[in-house]
Enzyme design. Sequence first.
Site, PDB file in Angstrom:
ATOM      1  N   LYS A  39       0.822  -1.210   0.000  1.00  0.00           N
ATOM      2  CA  LYS A  39       0.000   0.000   0.000  1.00  0.00           C
ATOM      3  C   LYS A  39       0.860   1.265   0.000  1.00  0.00           C
ATOM      4  O   LYS A  39       1.798   1.379   0.776  1.00  0.00           O
ATOM      5  CB  LYS A  39      -0.893  -0.025   1.244  1.00  0.00           C
ATOM      6  CG  LYS A  39      -1.993   1.001   1.260  1.00  0.00           C
ATOM      7  CD  LYS A  39      -2.975   0.672   2.385  1.00  0.00           C
ATOM      8  CE  LYS A  39      -4.097   1.646   2.486  1.00  0.00           C
ATOM      9  NZ  LYS A  39      -4.923   1.771   1.305  1.00  0.00           N
ATOM     10  N   GLY A  44       6.499   0.879   5.793  1.00  0.00           N
ATOM     11  CA  GLY A  44       7.401  -0.065   5.115  1.00  0.00           C
ATOM     12  C   GLY A  44       7.463   0.179   3.619  1.00  0.00           C
ATOM     13  O   GLY A  44       8.537   0.105   3.008  1.00  0.00           O
ATOM     14  N   CYS A  45       6.314   0.466   3.023  1.00  0.00           N
ATOM     15  CA  CYS A  45       6.257   0.680   1.575  1.00  0.00           C
ATOM     16  C   CYS A  45       6.954   1.985   1.196  1.00  0.00           C
ATOM     17  O   CYS A  45       7.592   2.065   0.142  1.00  0.00           O
ATOM     18  CB  CYS A  45       4.806   0.672   1.098  1.00  0.00           C
ATOM     19  SG  CYS A  45       4.010  -0.929   1.372  1.00  0.00           S
ATOM     20  N   THR A  46       6.849   2.987   2.048  1.00  0.00           N
ATOM     21  CA  THR A  46       7.531   4.255   1.794  1.00  0.00           C
ATOM     22  C   THR A  46       9.044   4.064   1.878  1.00  0.00           C
ATOM     23  O   THR A  46       9.788   4.530   1.005  1.00  0.00           O
ATOM     24  CB  THR A  46       7.057   5.330   2.790  1.00  0.00           C
ATOM     25  OG1 THR A  46       5.654   5.534   2.592  1.00  0.00           O
ATOM     26  CG2 THR A  46       7.801   6.636   2.587  1.00  0.00           C
ATOM     27  N   ALA A  49      10.168   2.169  -1.290  1.00  0.00           N
ATOM     28  CA  ALA A  49      10.128   3.029  -2.472  1.00  0.00           C
ATOM     29  C   ALA A  49      11.269   4.044  -2.447  1.00  0.00           C
ATOM     30  O   ALA A  49      11.921   4.290  -3.471  1.00  0.00           O
ATOM     31  CB  ALA A  49       8.776   3.748  -2.557  1.00  0.00           C
TER      32      ALA A  49
END
Length: 155
Positions: A39, A44-46, A49
């Site tokens: 998401k 974690g995704c930030t 990325a």
Amino acid sequence: MSLVLGGKAPQFELPASNGEIVKLSDFKGKNVVLYFYPKDMTPGCTTEACDFRDHHESFEGLNAVILGVSPDPVDRHGKFIEKHGLPFLLLADENHKTAEDYGVWTLKKNFGKEYMGIERSTFIIDNEGNLAKEWRKVKVKGHVEEALEFIKENL
């Protein structure tokens, strides 16, 4: 569909953050880092990325393109890119068909609740469209460097 290292990577056709429809075949002749994440805008995704962003030029120097895939819609991807200055495309897999093709749409558990979602995973696809490497249940710390090292040493 089962994935086989050295075999053809599953094809996809998804809306991208640049407003275009992107297909895996668009990148023939380039190595592709296809990473699936749960998401936009989550911690974690930030981090993942931004790690890919910070190593983007190194991947480019190895003839590799980075593509991020999540079930988020294109407009949310746009906000994520803008907020964090991401220099690569994010693809919207809203019906999770591509995630299913790559075997990363799985049953997850969080705080006692079960739900279907993306298992953080990365696939390296070589310049001929073959699956060269896969990482599943990715731990973010150090992962981007590991992917970069694999391409340096093997492709």
